[in-house]
Motif scaffolding. Sequence first.
Motif, PDB file in Angstrom:
ATOM      1  N   VAL A 265      19.983  -4.066  -5.618  1.00  0.00           N
ATOM      2  CA  VAL A 265      20.098  -4.333  -7.050  1.00  0.00           C
ATOM      3  C   VAL A 265      18.978  -3.554  -7.733  1.00  0.00           C
ATOM      4  CG1 VAL A 265      21.167  -6.600  -6.765  1.00  0.00           C
ATOM      5  CG2 VAL A 265      18.673  -6.414  -6.891  1.00  0.00           C
ATOM      6  N   VAL A 266      19.089  -3.354  -9.041  1.00  0.00           N
ATOM      7  CA  VAL A 266      18.173  -2.440  -9.733  1.00  0.00           C
ATOM      8  C   VAL A 266      17.392  -3.172 -10.811  1.00  0.00           C
ATOM      9  CG1 VAL A 266      18.020  -0.350 -11.168  1.00  0.00           C
ATOM     10  CG2 VAL A 266      19.630  -0.442  -9.246  1.00  0.00           C
ATOM     11  N   ALA A 267      16.089  -2.892 -10.862  1.00  0.00           N
ATOM     12  CA  ALA A 267      15.192  -3.366 -11.924  1.00  0.00           C
ATOM     13  C   ALA A 267      14.109  -2.304 -12.094  1.00  0.00           C
ATOM     14  CB  ALA A 267      14.573  -4.715 -11.553  1.00  0.00           C
ATOM     15  N   PRO A 268      13.412  -2.261 -13.228  1.00  0.00           N
ATOM     16  CA  PRO A 268      12.331  -1.280 -13.418  1.00  0.00           C
ATOM     17  C   PRO A 268      11.320  -1.342 -12.283  1.00  0.00           C
ATOM     18  CG  PRO A 268      12.842  -2.328 -15.505  1.00  0.00           C
ATOM     19  CD  PRO A 268      13.641  -3.051 -14.459  1.00  0.00           C
ATOM     20  N   ASP A 269      10.913  -0.173 -11.788  1.00  0.00           N
ATOM     21  CA  ASP A 269      10.056  -0.117 -10.596  1.00  0.00           C
ATOM     22  C   ASP A 269       8.731  -0.843 -10.782  1.00  0.00           C
ATOM     23  OD1 ASP A 269       9.072   1.710 -12.412  1.00  0.00           O
ATOM     24  OD2 ASP A 269       8.963   3.388 -11.006  1.00  0.00           O
ATOM     25  N   TYR A 270       8.155  -0.752 -11.991  1.00  0.00           N
ATOM     26  CA  TYR A 270       6.866  -1.405 -12.193  1.00  0.00           C
ATOM     27  C   TYR A 270       7.005  -2.935 -12.174  1.00  0.00           C
ATOM     28  CZ  TYR A 270       8.371  -1.920 -17.097  1.00  0.00           C
ATOM     29  OH  TYR A 270       9.058  -2.243 -18.238  1.00  0.00           O
ATOM     30  N   LEU A 271       8.159  -3.454 -12.590  1.00  0.00           N
ATOM     31  CA  LEU A 271       8.396  -4.897 -12.523  1.00  0.00           C
ATOM     32  C   LEU A 271       8.595  -5.352 -11.081  1.00  0.00           C
ATOM     33  CD1 LEU A 271      10.756  -5.604 -15.571  1.00  0.00           C
ATOM     34  CD2 LEU A 271       8.333  -6.166 -15.335  1.00  0.00           C
ATOM     35  N   VAL A 272       9.305  -4.524 -10.295  1.00  0.00           N
ATOM     36  CA  VAL A 272       9.502  -4.853  -8.876  1.00  0.00           C
ATOM     37  C   VAL A 272       8.148  -4.909  -8.163  1.00  0.00           C
ATOM     38  CG1 VAL A 272      10.555  -4.131  -6.699  1.00  0.00           C
ATOM     39  CG2 VAL A 272      11.807  -3.815  -8.848  1.00  0.00           C
ATOM     40  N   GLU A 273       7.310  -3.912  -8.416  1.00  0.00           N
ATOM     41  CA  GLU A 273       5.999  -3.859  -7.754  1.00  0.00           C
ATOM     42  C   GLU A 273       5.127  -5.032  -8.177  1.00  0.00           C
ATOM     43  OE1 GLU A 273       2.792  -0.435  -6.485  1.00  0.00           O
ATOM     44  OE2 GLU A 273       4.331   0.005  -7.974  1.00  0.00           O
ATOM     45  N   ALA A 274       5.129  -5.345  -9.475  1.00  0.00           N
ATOM     46  CA  ALA A 274       4.327  -6.469  -9.964  1.00  0.00           C
ATOM     47  C   ALA A 274       4.804  -7.789  -9.371  1.00  0.00           C
ATOM     48  CB  ALA A 274       4.383  -6.520 -11.493  1.00  0.00           C
ATOM     49  N   LYS A 275       6.125  -7.953  -9.264  1.00  0.00           N
ATOM     50  CA  LYS A 275       6.681  -9.192  -8.730  1.00  0.00           C
ATOM     51  C   LYS A 275       6.367  -9.332  -7.234  1.00  0.00           C
ATOM     52  CE  LYS A 275       8.776 -11.386 -11.157  1.00  0.00           C
ATOM     53  NZ  LYS A 275       8.409 -12.484 -12.073  1.00  0.00           N
ATOM     54  N   ILE A 276       6.342  -8.213  -6.494  1.00  0.00           N
ATOM     55  CA  ILE A 276       5.955  -8.253  -5.077  1.00  0.00           C
ATOM     56  C   ILE A 276       4.520  -8.739  -4.955  1.00  0.00           C
ATOM     57  CG2 ILE A 276       5.466  -6.823  -3.052  1.00  0.00           C
ATOM     58  CD1 ILE A 276       7.882  -5.099  -3.823  1.00  0.00           C
ATOM     59  N   ASN A 277       3.631  -8.222  -5.827  1.00  0.00           N
ATOM     60  CA  ASN A 277       2.233  -8.657  -5.806  1.00  0.00           C
ATOM     61  C   ASN A 277       2.122 -10.145  -6.121  1.00  0.00           C
ATOM     62  OD1 ASN A 277       1.191  -6.142  -5.190  1.00  0.00           O
ATOM     63  ND2 ASN A 277       1.031  -5.521  -7.321  1.00  0.00           N
ATOM     64  N   ASP A 278       2.893 -10.632  -7.108  1.00  0.00           N
ATOM     65  CA  ASP A 278       2.845 -12.034  -7.488  1.00  0.00           C
ATOM     66  C   ASP A 278       3.350 -12.940  -6.361  1.00  0.00           C
ATOM     67  OD1 ASP A 278       1.886 -11.318  -9.943  1.00  0.00           O
ATOM     68  OD2 ASP A 278       3.825 -11.464 -10.968  1.00  0.00           O
ATOM     69  N   CYS A 279       4.460 -12.515  -5.742  1.00  0.00           N
ATOM     70  CA  CYS A 279       5.125 -13.371  -4.757  1.00  0.00           C
ATOM     71  C   CYS A 279       4.401 -13.409  -3.416  1.00  0.00           C
ATOM     72  CB  CYS A 279       6.566 -12.917  -4.546  1.00  0.00           C
ATOM     73  SG  CYS A 279       7.614 -13.119  -6.007  1.00  0.00           S
ATOM     74  N   TYR A 280       3.822 -12.280  -3.029  1.00  0.00           N
ATOM     75  CA  TYR A 280       3.239 -12.201  -1.684  1.00  0.00           C
ATOM     76  C   TYR A 280       1.719 -12.272  -1.687  1.00  0.00           C
ATOM     77  CZ  TYR A 280       7.887 -11.139   0.060  1.00  0.00           C
ATOM     78  OH  TYR A 280       9.218 -11.212   0.397  1.00  0.00           O
ATOM     79  N   GLY A 281       1.094 -12.413  -2.864  1.00  0.00           N
ATOM     80  CA  GLY A 281      -0.322 -12.774  -2.934  1.00  0.00           C
ATOM     81  C   GLY A 281      -1.312 -11.706  -2.567  1.00  0.00           C
ATOM     82  N   GLY A 282      -0.987 -10.407  -2.720  1.00  0.00           N
ATOM     83  CA  GLY A 282      -1.948  -9.339  -2.490  1.00  0.00           C
ATOM     84  C   GLY A 282      -2.032  -8.928  -1.043  1.00  0.00           C
ATOM     85  N   GLU A 283      -2.604  -7.737  -0.816  1.00  0.00           N
ATOM     86  CA  GLU A 283      -2.705  -7.196   0.544  1.00  0.00           C
ATOM     87  C   GLU A 283      -3.530  -8.090   1.455  1.00  0.00           C
ATOM     88  OE1 GLU A 283      -3.009  -5.251  -2.098  1.00  0.00           O
ATOM     89  OE2 GLU A 283      -1.830  -3.423  -1.809  1.00  0.00           O
ATOM     90  N   GLY A 284      -4.632  -8.662   0.904  1.00  0.00           N
ATOM     91  CA  GLY A 284      -5.491  -9.505   1.730  1.00  0.00           C
ATOM     92  C   GLY A 284      -4.732 -10.697   2.284  1.00  0.00           C
TER      93      GLY A 284
END
Length: 556
Positions: A126-145
Amino acid sequence: MDNQQIIDLFQSRGLIDQGLAQDILAEVGHSGKEIAEILADFQVVGHRDDIWPVVASELGATMVDLRNWMPPEALLALVPAGTARLHGALPVNFDETGLYVALVDPLNPQTVEDLRFALDREIHVVVAPDYLVEAKINDCYGGEGKAMEDILSQFEIGRDSRAAVDLEAEANSAPIIRYVDLVLYQAIKEKASDIHFEPFEKDFKIRYRVDGSLYEMVPPPIHLALPILSRVKVMANMNIAEKRLPQDGRIVKQVGDKQVDMRVSSLPTHHGESIVLRVLDRSSVNLSLENLGLTDHIYNYITETIEKPNGIFIVTGPTGAGKTTTLYAALRRINTIDSKLLTAEDPVEYDIDGIIQIPINDAIGLDFPRVLRAFLRQDPDRIMIGEMRDKETATIAIQAALTGHLVLSTLHTNDSSGAITRLVDMGCEPFLLAASLEGVLAQRLVRTICKVCKAPYEPNEAILSQLGVSAHELGDKHFSTGSGCEVCGQTGYRGRRGLYELLNVTDPIRELITARAPTVVIKQKAVELGMNTLREDGLRNIYLGNTTIEEVLKYT
C-alpha cells in the motif's frame, strides 16, 4: 526513492517531457532538495504529497492515510523491528491473503521479495508518503536503540564456553542476522563511510566514521563478538574458519531504498578479528565537476586540461581526501563515444558505463606497470592510474603522456608542489617530467557547518594568529560555527566539501623542475604566479560560512 524512477514514471504517463525531465534532475543535483519538492517547484504537482497517488496508480495499490493511525501491537509483532527498519516497511493490515505493508520505497520490487522471504508470507504493497512511513516506523518501533535491545534480549547472557557451539549456525541465526542488519542500517542511514567491528579483552566495540570522525554505537555483550564477526564474514563470502590470516571480501546489500556495496577487510588481532567495512557510496561516483565546490578558475583549468590530447594531470592528498571522486568526475566529463578510456584501479570500487576498468591483482602479477604496458597496446585516448606507487609506474605514465595519451592519476603528498619532488625522488627524469606534467591538484575534505544550527562566532586573537590573520585585517568578514542539533547529531557539522590548491605547470615551473628545485622553491614560484594555497582556500570557505576555523587548521 530513486529520482530517476520517479522521473521515468512521470514521463511514461505524459506528465513531463524529456526536456523538463532533464531540467528537474539537474535541479535536484544542484539544490539537494528531494524530488517531490522539485516537482512541486516546477508546478508538475501542486504539493509534494501529490506524487504518491501517481505512484499508487502505477503499482495498482491503495493509498492509506497514516497521520492519525497507529497499528495494534499484534500487527507490529508480525514484522520485527530490525526487519522494519532495514527494509523501510510498516505493517498496516493482515488478512488471509497476506500482509499489507507501506514502504519507504514502494517502487523497489526487490524490497517486496526480501520481505516475502524474511517473513515467509505473501506481501501486498500500500502507498503513503515516504516521510510519514519512516516517521511511523520510528514511533511504532521505538528507535534503533530499542530495536537493538529487543534483539539482544533474545540471546543467552553470560555464556562462558563456545566450544560446543556450531558457529556457522549461530552466525546465521535470526537474532544475529537482524542485529547485524540493524547495525548496517543505522550506520548507512547516518551516511557512514566505514564501519568498524573491534574486539578487545573485555569489550566489543562497533564504531562508524561519518564526515571523517568516528562515533561509537552502543556495544553488544562481549560474548556476541564471535557470532557477529562470523555473520559479517558469511555475508562477505569469507572463510569463517580462518582467523589467523587477513581476508578481503565484498557485501552487496539492499538497505532501505538503495543498494549498498561494502568492501570488507579482516585483520587478526590479539583478541580476535578486527573487521572494517568500507561503504562505497554510489552517489559520489555520479558527482559532476560542477558539484565539487571548485572555484571558477580551478573548474575552468580542469575542464580544459582533461580535454588535452596528451599530458599528465595528478590529484594529491592523504587517504580519504576525495581524490578518486574528483578523478571519477573528470572521467564522467570526458566519457564520450569518440574517446576510449581505460582505468587501472586497486580495487575497482565503482562500475562506470563506457569505461574499461581493470582491477590490480598483485598476487598473480597483475600490477600497475604490467597493466599500463598492456594499456598502450589497446589504443586508448585517456588513461587513469589509481595511484603512482613506484618508479616503474611513473615512468610508463610519462612515456604514455609523451606518446600522445592523457594520463590521470593520484599521489599521496601533502601539497601540490610536493608531488613534483616526490616523482623526482622516485627516479623520474626531471626533464621528462617537466615535458609531460600539465598540472597538480591538491585537495582536502573538511566538514561543513550544519545549516540548521549555524550561528555567528567571534574567534579570539590566539585562534586568529594560528590562521595567520589578525583582527584588524578582517574588515567585514564573519565567522560561523554549528551549535549542535538533532539533525547533525549535536556535532555542529553536516556533510563535507573540498579545499583545493592547483599548481599550473607553466614554463617557469618547468624550468624549476628541470633544475631539480626543492619543494619550497617551486611552491614560492607558484604562489608568485597566482596559486592559492590550501590554507587560503580554507580561509575563503570560512569567510563564506561553509566551515569552521578548527576544520581548516586541522586539515591545512
